[in-house]
Scaffold this motif. Structure first.
Motif, PDB file in Angstrom:
ATOM      1  N   ALA A 102       0.846  -1.218   0.000  1.00 27.96           N
ATOM      2  CA  ALA A 102       0.000   0.000   0.000  1.00 27.96           C
ATOM      3  C   ALA A 102       0.872   1.254   0.000  1.00 27.96           C
ATOM      4  CB  ALA A 102      -0.919   0.001   1.214  1.00 27.96           C
ATOM      5  N   ALA A 103       1.947   1.234   0.797  1.00 29.61           N
ATOM      6  CA  ALA A 103       2.830   2.407   0.862  1.00 29.61           C
ATOM      7  C   ALA A 103       3.544   2.617  -0.478  1.00 29.61           C
ATOM      8  CB  ALA A 103       3.852   2.228   1.983  1.00 29.61           C
ATOM      9  N   LEU A 125       2.487   1.624  -3.465  1.00 27.58           N
ATOM     10  CA  LEU A 125       1.512   2.072  -4.472  1.00 27.58           C
ATOM     11  C   LEU A 125       1.285   3.572  -4.360  1.00 27.58           C
ATOM     12  CD1 LEU A 125      -1.309  -0.625  -4.223  1.00 27.58           C
ATOM     13  CD2 LEU A 125       0.263  -0.308  -6.121  1.00 27.58           C
ATOM     14  N   THR A 126       1.088   4.046  -3.129  1.00 30.94           N
ATOM     15  CA  THR A 126       0.819   5.470  -2.917  1.00 30.94           C
ATOM     16  C   THR A 126       2.016   6.297  -3.342  1.00 30.94           C
ATOM     17  OG1 THR A 126      -0.527   4.840  -1.035  1.00 30.94           O
ATOM     18  CG2 THR A 126       0.052   7.154  -1.190  1.00 30.94           C
ATOM     19  N   ILE A 149      -5.810  -0.121  -9.799  1.00 30.34           N
ATOM     20  CA  ILE A 149      -5.973   1.312  -9.496  1.00 30.34           C
ATOM     21  C   ILE A 149      -6.954   1.944 -10.485  1.00 30.34           C
ATOM     22  CG2 ILE A 149      -4.746   3.536  -9.640  1.00 30.34           C
ATOM     23  CD1 ILE A 149      -2.386   2.198  -8.244  1.00 30.34           C
ATOM     24  N   GLY A 157       6.493   5.453   2.865  1.00 31.12           N
ATOM     25  CA  GLY A 157       6.685   5.508   1.411  1.00 31.12           C
ATOM     26  C   GLY A 157       6.959   6.896   0.873  1.00 31.12           C
ATOM     27  N   ILE A 158       6.298   7.882   1.450  1.00 39.44           N
ATOM     28  CA  ILE A 158       6.508   9.260   0.996  1.00 39.44           C
ATOM     29  C   ILE A 158       7.110  10.026   2.169  1.00 39.44           C
ATOM     30  CG2 ILE A 158       5.446  11.350   0.057  1.00 39.44           C
ATOM     31  CD1 ILE A 158       3.142   9.496  -0.898  1.00 39.44           C
TER      32      ILE A 158
END
Lengths: 147, 501
Positions: B276-277, B279-280, B326, B458-459
């Protein structure tokens, strides 16, 4: 949405709709039944406050770095819908209300569970409103006994 | 779900905001097109050198009075601006989606990040305090006063049209300086709206100025002797030019540049949360983010060959499967998980990289060139997520900044090798590690030469009260934007040594 995935924005739209529909539902009950009018109007007012509280929490928490696109999946969206038949008596109306509160509180607890990655504020806000909605069940059931 | 209402109903004719007035530019007008719908939503002027000079004059005129305005009074303007930003939160967010293409969640996140910088800058009476020491010699005291410098220029990119100028401007004006913001000519609407709010917030004329335009306006800002410093966010080649020219004209400079960020996936990573991280980070903002993960490195530390293969397959299968689901479309539909890239030229460039990846022998695991778009929108600017496997750091797609929704997956036998791969890249903006092992995380944090380090994040976007860091080819300058470093950037440390006979 793919496999029932909901974005954070879609969840907030859903919650807004739930609270707005709930407020309208209880206002209708209040206008139709004198008995319990005060409680119904109280629930309507509380729902509008819930809406403000949830939206404000989301807006104050949302950040470009959170995984908002993949927030929840598999939610029961039927909680949004509630209607009161034209000829429903107070007893039936209360049963509909209890069912609504069960569905809404279950939905909010589920959202709270699935949004743990969106910082503490969003799941906490949904848990708080879920508890408030669940607390209405007892009040409604006690009114059923009196109806 | 219904489409959220668009706040821009008909094309806007944007004006410059100089000396407290919205003034029409004499420059050529260019169309601003909503990348999702293809409709013109505004026209922006390419302001002239003279118009930049007018803005500098207005800022210089406002400066003496503004700098002597008590910090608490300056903070009150910022408090009012914060309130107005909250009031217009939804409108500002939807404007960003319309001018840039990002999803509404991403836009709201951007608005919030911008507001947080205004909130931090309201603490200026405390933040700007100097320090002192008595008796540095007999009867002599010494102290430092932080003083503003004058006029600063902010040259911002297209990808975060509201937030990025707010990494700098609130601190600049809070410390008593005046600013000239040149928004990206591709996404100039948010800054026009923000200028309206600064006026309503009560900033005196000339303190906050906006001059639209392109290279000519930017060049005029770089050359102007009365602009004391420049804050820039954009590509590395331009950042180098800015850094050099600011050096030549004696300006302070913060130049945040390009990136090619790596994420290391360790064998013990929590797979669901890591996917999930990733992908974001890889596909959020359609990959047009300097903190986006571009290279995902699956690390086989401590695994046998067969175990490593199985782990690699498990991660890439989950990553590709999730990315393929997505939903792509117009960001004002809040079921959408990824919007378009900013324009057709950018799409073309990204597609060029995908073709280069194929030509260089990488395995195209997920092809985003022909995306399924939700809703009836032209495909001019849309791309889907693209994932390459079997990528090495020396391949073009593994080395250069693509700035689009393209992720590459690489393999490294161990942590040390993976960190070496990061260091082989010229950029040093951000890097992440996904693991449950504290020692690996510490090693990574300690050795990796990147300005922003993520551990299971992730960001790696620093909050407003921390500096937005960067190293190597990703940053040129000394002090960074946001928080205390911004306060230092926008002030001179005046030293006073005092003795009374």
């Amino acid at each position: 949405m793919a496999e029932g995935e909901l974005t954070a924005s879609a969840i907030m739209c859903l919650a807004e709709e739930v609270e707005e529909n709930s407020a309208a539902f209880y206002e209708k009950l209040a206008s139709r039944f004198a008995k319990g009018r005060e409680e119904f109007l109280g629930f309507a007012e509380e729902s509008r406050k819930n809406k403000t509280f949830l939206v404000r929490t989301y807006q104050e928490t949302v950040s470009d770095a959170l995984e908002t696109a993949f927030s929840c999946k598999g939610l029961d969206l039927a909680a949004v819908e509630v209607s009161l038949p034209e000829n429903a008596g107070l007893q039936e109306a209360l049963e509909i209300a209890v069912s609504l509160e069960r569905r809404v509180s279950d939905l909010y607890f589920q959202i709270a569970e699935q949004t743990q990655s969106l910082l503490a504020t969003i799941p906490r806000a949904f848990s708080r409103v879920a508890k408030k909605r669940a607390a209405r069940i007892e009040v409604l059931q006690s009114m059923m006994g009196d109806a | 779900m219904a489409l959220l209402e668009e706040p821009i109903k008909k094309p806007l004719d944007l004006k410059n905001y100089i000396g407290g007035e919205f003034v029409r530019s004499r420059g050529e007008m260019q169309d601003i097109v909503n990348p999702a719908t293809g409709k013109v939503i505004a026209r922006v002027p390419m302001s002239t050198r003279e118009e930049v000079e007018q803005a500098v004059e207005a800022a210089k005129e406002a400066y003496p009075e503004w700098r002597s305005t008590p910090p608490l009074a300056r903070a009150r303007c910022l408090f009012r601006l914060k309130e107005l930003l909250e009031e217009h939160f939804e409108e500002l967010s939807r404007i960003q989606t319309m001018e840039h293409g990002k999803t509404i969640d991403e836009s709201r996140g951007e608005t919030r990040r911008g507001i947080e910088n205004v909130e931090v800058a309201t603490g200026i009476p405390t933040l700007m305090m100097g320090y002192n020491l008595e008796d540095i010699a007999a009867g002599i005291d010494e102290y430092v006063i932080r003083q503003p410098l004058g006029v600063f220029g902010i040259i911002s990119p297209f990808n975060f049209p509201l937030m990025i100028p707010l990494w700098f401007a609130p601190y600049a004006v809070a410390t008593g300086n005046c600013v000239i913001i040149k928004p990206s000519p591709e996404t100039p609407i948010s800054q026009t709206k923000l200028a309206e709010l600064t006026e309503e917030a009560g900033f005196p004329p000339g303190v906050w100025n906006v001059v639209h335009g392109g290279v000519e306006a930017a060049g005029a800002m770089l050359d102007h002797p009365d602009i004391k410093g420049i804050c820039f966010v954009g590509s590395t080649p331009v950042a180098k030019v800015i850094y050099r020219r600011c050096g030549e004209t004696g300006k302070r400079v913060i130049a945040q540049a390009g990136a090619k960020n790596f994420a290391l996936i360790m064998p013990d990573a929590d797979l669901d949360n890591t996917v999930a991280a990733c992908l974001t980070s890889c596909f959020g903002n359609a990959g047009q983010r300097c903190l986006a993960i571009a290279n995902v490195v699956v690390v086989g530390e401590g695994l046998s060959g067969a175990e490593f293969d199985a782990f690699y397959r498990r991660f890439t299968d989950a990553f590709a499967a999730a990315a393929s689901r997505i939903r792509i479309g117009y960001g004002l539909d809040d079921t959408i998980q990824m919007g378009p890239v900013r324009d057709a030229h950018k799409k073309e460039k990204i597609v060029g990289y995908i073709e280069k990846g194929i030509a260089e022998g990488a395995k195209l695991r997920l092809d985003g060139r022909k995306p399924v778009i939700v809703g009836d929108y032209p495909d001019t600017c849309f791309l889907g997520p693209t994932i390459f496997e079997d990528v090495t750091p020396d391949m073009t797609i593994g080395r250069e900044e693509i700035f689009g929704p393209v992720a590459t997956v690489m393999k490294a036998g161990g942590l040390k090798e993976a960190i070496g791969m990061i260091h082989s890249n010229p950029y040093g903006n951000a890097a992440s590690i996904f693991t449950r092992n504290g020692k690996w995380a510490r090693e990574f944090q300690y050795w990796t030469e990147c300005g922003n380090i993520g551990i299971n994040v992730g960001i790696v976007a620093p909050m407003a009260f921390f500096p937005f860091s960067g190293m190597k080819e990703s940053f040129f300058g000394t002090l960074h934007g946001q928080g205390m470093e911004a306060i230092r950037f926008f002030t001179e440390s005046r030293v006073v040594i005092q003795r009374w006979f």
